[in-house]
Design a protein around this motif. Sequence first.
Motif, PDB file in Angstrom:
ATOM      1  N   GLU A   1      -7.409  12.919  -9.605  1.00  0.00           N
ATOM      2  CA  GLU A   1      -7.095  11.520 -10.027  1.00  0.00           C
ATOM      3  C   GLU A   1      -7.017  11.015  -9.025  1.00  0.00           C
ATOM      4  O   GLU A   1      -6.740  10.496  -8.100  1.00  0.00           O
ATOM      5  CB  GLU A   1      -6.001  11.294 -11.190  1.00  0.00           C
ATOM      6  N   PRO A   2      -8.002   9.538  -9.940  1.00  0.00           N
ATOM      7  CA  PRO A   2      -8.000   7.995  -9.023  1.00  0.00           C
ATOM      8  C   PRO A   2      -6.953   7.656  -8.399  1.00  0.00           C
ATOM      9  O   PRO A   2      -5.629   8.131  -9.146  1.00  0.00           O
ATOM     10  CB  PRO A   2      -8.662   7.337 -10.187  1.00  0.00           C
ATOM     11  N   GLN A   3      -6.708   7.202  -6.945  1.00  0.00           N
ATOM     12  CA  GLN A   3      -6.186   6.695  -6.912  1.00  0.00           C
ATOM     13  C   GLN A   3      -5.361   5.566  -5.759  1.00  0.00           C
ATOM     14  O   GLN A   3      -7.366   5.607  -5.340  1.00  0.00           O
ATOM     15  CB  GLN A   3      -4.726   7.419  -6.302  1.00  0.00           C
ATOM     16  N   VAL A   4      -5.095   4.907  -5.559  1.00  0.00           N
ATOM     17  CA  VAL A   4      -4.877   3.808  -4.564  1.00  0.00           C
ATOM     18  C   VAL A   4      -4.906   3.781  -2.756  1.00  0.00           C
ATOM     19  O   VAL A   4      -4.196   5.200  -2.583  1.00  0.00           O
ATOM     20  CB  VAL A   4      -4.293   2.938  -4.592  1.00  0.00           C
ATOM     21  N   GLU A   5      -6.096   3.648  -2.905  1.00  0.00           N
ATOM     22  CA  GLU A   5      -5.707   3.447  -0.801  1.00  0.00           C
ATOM     23  C   GLU A   5      -5.146   3.087   0.167  1.00  0.00           C
ATOM     24  O   GLU A   5      -4.787   1.968  -0.762  1.00  0.00           O
ATOM     25  CB  GLU A   5      -7.520   3.951  -0.060  1.00  0.00           C
ATOM     26  N   ALA A   6      -4.208   3.649   0.535  1.00  0.00           N
ATOM     27  CA  ALA A   6      -3.750   3.442   2.118  1.00  0.00           C
ATOM     28  C   ALA A   6      -4.819   2.573   3.092  1.00  0.00           C
ATOM     29  O   ALA A   6      -6.012   3.612   3.363  1.00  0.00           O
ATOM     30  CB  ALA A   6      -2.782   4.032   2.589  1.00  0.00           C
ATOM     31  N   VAL A   7      -5.256   1.626   3.242  1.00  0.00           N
ATOM     32  CA  VAL A   7      -5.997   0.585   4.206  1.00  0.00           C
ATOM     33  C   VAL A   7      -5.096   0.020   5.194  1.00  0.00           C
ATOM     34  O   VAL A   7      -3.528  -0.688   5.389  1.00  0.00           O
ATOM     35  CB  VAL A   7      -6.360  -0.173   3.498  1.00  0.00           C
ATOM     36  N   GLU A   8      -5.638   0.511   6.458  1.00  0.00           N
ATOM     37  CA  GLU A   8      -5.205  -0.067   7.894  1.00  0.00           C
ATOM     38  C   GLU A   8      -4.891  -1.477   8.125  1.00  0.00           C
ATOM     39  O   GLU A   8      -6.018  -1.532   7.714  1.00  0.00           O
ATOM     40  CB  GLU A   8      -5.936   0.447   9.030  1.00  0.00           C
ATOM     41  N   PRO A   9      -4.260  -2.369   7.940  1.00  0.00           N
ATOM     42  CA  PRO A   9      -4.152  -3.968   8.391  1.00  0.00           C
ATOM     43  C   PRO A   9      -5.104  -3.964   9.747  1.00  0.00           C
ATOM     44  O   PRO A   9      -4.854  -3.099  11.024  1.00  0.00           O
ATOM     45  CB  PRO A   9      -3.049  -3.663   8.944  1.00  0.00           C
ATOM     46  N   GLY A  10      -6.276  -5.153   9.146  1.00  0.00           N
ATOM     47  CA  GLY A  10      -7.326  -5.398  10.390  1.00  0.00           C
ATOM     48  C   GLY A  10      -7.737  -4.167  11.384  1.00  0.00           C
ATOM     49  O   GLY A  10      -9.071  -4.279  11.859  1.00  0.00           O
TER      50      GLY A  10
ATOM     51  N   GLU B   1       5.080   7.834  -1.044  1.00  0.00           N
ATOM     52  CA  GLU B   1       4.144   6.259  -0.356  1.00  0.00           C
ATOM     53  C   GLU B   1       3.241   7.075   0.709  1.00  0.00           C
ATOM     54  O   GLU B   1       3.745   7.511   1.794  1.00  0.00           O
ATOM     55  CB  GLU B   1       4.906   5.382  -0.050  1.00  0.00           C
ATOM     56  N   LEU B   2       2.224   7.039   0.669  1.00  0.00           N
ATOM     57  CA  LEU B   2       1.650   5.858   2.523  1.00  0.00           C
ATOM     58  C   LEU B   2       1.262   4.977   2.764  1.00  0.00           C
ATOM     59  O   LEU B   2       0.606   4.369   1.756  1.00  0.00           O
ATOM     60  CB  LEU B   2      -0.106   7.399   1.998  1.00  0.00           C
ATOM     61  N   TRP B   3       0.584   4.921   3.940  1.00  0.00           N
ATOM     62  CA  TRP B   3       0.285   3.525   4.822  1.00  0.00           C
ATOM     63  C   TRP B   3      -0.542   4.085   5.635  1.00  0.00           C
ATOM     64  O   TRP B   3      -0.084   4.956   6.936  1.00  0.00           O
ATOM     65  CB  TRP B   3       2.123   2.808   5.188  1.00  0.00           C
ATOM     66  N   LEU B   4      -0.678   3.332   6.009  1.00  0.00           N
ATOM     67  CA  LEU B   4      -1.042   3.360   8.054  1.00  0.00           C
ATOM     68  C   LEU B   4      -1.259   1.926   8.814  1.00  0.00           C
ATOM     69  O   LEU B   4      -0.380   0.992   8.307  1.00  0.00           O
ATOM     70  CB  LEU B   4      -2.635   2.748   7.790  1.00  0.00           C
ATOM     71  N   SER B   5      -0.977   1.655   9.570  1.00  0.00           N
ATOM     72  CA  SER B   5      -0.253   0.887  10.680  1.00  0.00           C
ATOM     73  C   SER B   5      -1.014   0.618  11.992  1.00  0.00           C
ATOM     74  O   SER B   5      -1.775   1.543  12.705  1.00  0.00           O
ATOM     75  CB  SER B   5       0.983   1.104  11.007  1.00  0.00           C
ATOM     76  N   ASP B   6      -1.240  -0.596  12.274  1.00  0.00           N
ATOM     77  CA  ASP B   6      -2.143  -0.639  13.837  1.00  0.00           C
ATOM     78  C   ASP B   6      -0.744  -1.455  14.848  1.00  0.00           C
ATOM     79  O   ASP B   6      -1.294  -1.670  15.807  1.00  0.00           O
ATOM     80  CB  ASP B   6      -3.148  -1.091  13.706  1.00  0.00           C
ATOM     81  N   ALA B   7       0.774  -1.661  14.064  1.00  0.00           N
ATOM     82  CA  ALA B   7       1.749  -2.683  15.024  1.00  0.00           C
ATOM     83  C   ALA B   7       1.439  -1.599  16.549  1.00  0.00           C
ATOM     84  O   ALA B   7       2.233  -2.318  17.504  1.00  0.00           O
ATOM     85  CB  ALA B   7       2.472  -2.419  13.818  1.00  0.00           C
ATOM     86  N   ASP B   8       1.743  -0.140  16.399  1.00  0.00           N
ATOM     87  CA  ASP B   8       2.227   0.443  17.997  1.00  0.00           C
ATOM     88  C   ASP B   8       0.671   1.405  17.632  1.00  0.00           C
ATOM     89  O   ASP B   8       1.645   2.336  17.916  1.00  0.00           O
ATOM     90  CB  ASP B   8       3.362   0.840  17.992  1.00  0.00           C
ATOM     91  N   GLY B   9      -0.086   0.876  18.006  1.00  0.00           N
ATOM     92  CA  GLY B   9      -1.204   2.694  18.314  1.00  0.00           C
ATOM     93  C   GLY B   9      -1.791   2.532  16.759  1.00  0.00           C
ATOM     94  O   GLY B   9      -1.081   2.065  15.392  1.00  0.00           O
ATOM     95  N   ARG B  10      -2.582   3.434  16.066  1.00  0.00           N
ATOM     96  CA  ARG B  10      -3.075   3.800  14.817  1.00  0.00           C
ATOM     97  C   ARG B  10      -1.860   4.656  14.283  1.00  0.00           C
ATOM     98  O   ARG B  10      -2.429   5.567  14.687  1.00  0.00           O
ATOM     99  CB  ARG B  10      -4.620   4.053  15.179  1.00  0.00           C
TER     100      ARG B  10
ATOM    101  N   ALA C   1       2.563  -2.654   8.330  1.00  0.00           N
ATOM    102  CA  ALA C   1       2.135  -1.497   6.886  1.00  0.00           C
ATOM    103  C   ALA C   1       2.421  -1.402   5.017  1.00  0.00           C
ATOM    104  O   ALA C   1       3.350  -2.737   5.438  1.00  0.00           O
ATOM    105  CB  ALA C   1       2.936  -0.043   7.192  1.00  0.00           C
ATOM    106  N   THR C   2       1.382  -1.489   4.196  1.00  0.00           N
ATOM    107  CA  THR C   2       1.324  -1.679   3.124  1.00  0.00           C
ATOM    108  C   THR C   2       1.391  -0.036   2.526  1.00  0.00           C
ATOM    109  O   THR C   2       0.384   0.042   2.024  1.00  0.00           O
ATOM    110  CB  THR C   2       0.293  -2.545   2.760  1.00  0.00           C
ATOM    111  N   PRO C   3       2.512   0.520   1.941  1.00  0.00           N
ATOM    112  CA  PRO C   3       3.232   2.030   1.696  1.00  0.00           C
ATOM    113  C   PRO C   3       2.232   1.585  -0.350  1.00  0.00           C
ATOM    114  O   PRO C   3       2.751   0.132  -0.683  1.00  0.00           O
ATOM    115  CB  PRO C   3       3.959   1.874   1.689  1.00  0.00           C
ATOM    116  N   VAL C   4       1.616   2.013  -0.509  1.00  0.00           N
ATOM    117  CA  VAL C   4       0.654   2.752  -1.093  1.00  0.00           C
ATOM    118  C   VAL C   4       1.196   3.716  -2.419  1.00  0.00           C
ATOM    119  O   VAL C   4       1.694   4.605  -1.295  1.00  0.00           O
ATOM    120  CB  VAL C   4      -0.708   2.721  -1.597  1.00  0.00           C
ATOM    121  N   PRO C   5       1.239   3.569  -3.554  1.00  0.00           N
ATOM    122  CA  PRO C   5       2.068   4.850  -4.336  1.00  0.00           C
ATOM    123  C   PRO C   5       0.768   6.430  -4.066  1.00  0.00           C
ATOM    124  O   PRO C   5      -0.452   6.129  -3.715  1.00  0.00           O
ATOM    125  CB  PRO C   5       1.788   5.059  -5.727  1.00  0.00           C
ATOM    126  N   THR C   6       1.628   7.757  -4.174  1.00  0.00           N
ATOM    127  CA  THR C   6       1.094   8.646  -3.768  1.00  0.00           C
ATOM    128  C   THR C   6       1.154   9.917  -4.886  1.00  0.00           C
ATOM    129  O   THR C   6       2.731   9.629  -5.006  1.00  0.00           O
ATOM    130  CB  THR C   6       0.521   9.102  -2.642  1.00  0.00           C
TER     131      THR C   6
END
Length: 274
Positions: A263-272, A104-113, A88-93
């Motif tokens: 306001e524009p913000q950085v998206e959390a992106v799912e790895p892979g 912070e918001l994040w996405l992961s695929d390490a143990d299920g989406r 996971a790569t957390p991004v500020p929110t």
Amino acid sequence: MRSTRTAILPRATALAAGLTLLIAGCGSSGDDGATSPPGSDGSAGSTTEPAPSGDGTAVGDGTTDGGDATAEGCPAVGADASEIPPDATPVPTVDLDGDGQDDELWLSDADGRTLGVTTAAGGVFATTFEAGAPQAATAIAGRLGDGSAIVLLNTGRSVSLYAIQDCALVPTQNDEGEQYTFDLGFTGYGTGVGCVDLGDGLALVGLNAVSDDDGATFEVTRTEILLEAMGASASNGESEVVAEGATADDPAVTSAQSVSCGEPQVEAVEPGGA
């Protein structure tokens, strides 16, 4: 040529090409964007089980052990409560737990989406989801004028709506008892999601940009999404046309073809992705 009339809409960061929305789960039809509940069309659906933390223990189950959202926020509970999956790569929110500090918001695929939040107070809560679209999911969050804290999970074909409730990510329910979901063109209703100020602070809206002349000009319709119980449930409100005869590069059209909240913000992106 028809004259252009546009409303002031937020300029959002474009996501995938051809984004098309709208308001899911209300069972009605028509150009205002109401569409059907998520299902085999590839839209996202949340499980009811809490997602595991990095050490395999469950986090964010919505019980008192997970903490309560208060002025002190959602703190870490237990020795491993602040761990997140290694990919996971957390991004500020925005502030999601009500303590006045950005989270912070994040996405992961390490143990299920998995979609997750890490709070400034050290708390971690997450939920797993499923989606048929092949692309990596993205997520943004927002705090609305009524105080609701929401997360928008974009899985490519649809956007699933979540609320922050008692230090947990809770799927917002539609009128049919399914998760409220915005279509992004897969079923042909609507083209985007936004948060705009309708007089009482930010309000969640579904957007639909439709062209009858092969993309030369567009009509944009905006439908307010009515949230109840701080985002626990949602239904479609009034729709209004906010632009007519607008060209493809008009801000009203580009906003209606994207997913944003304030306001524009950085998206959390799912790895892979999937």
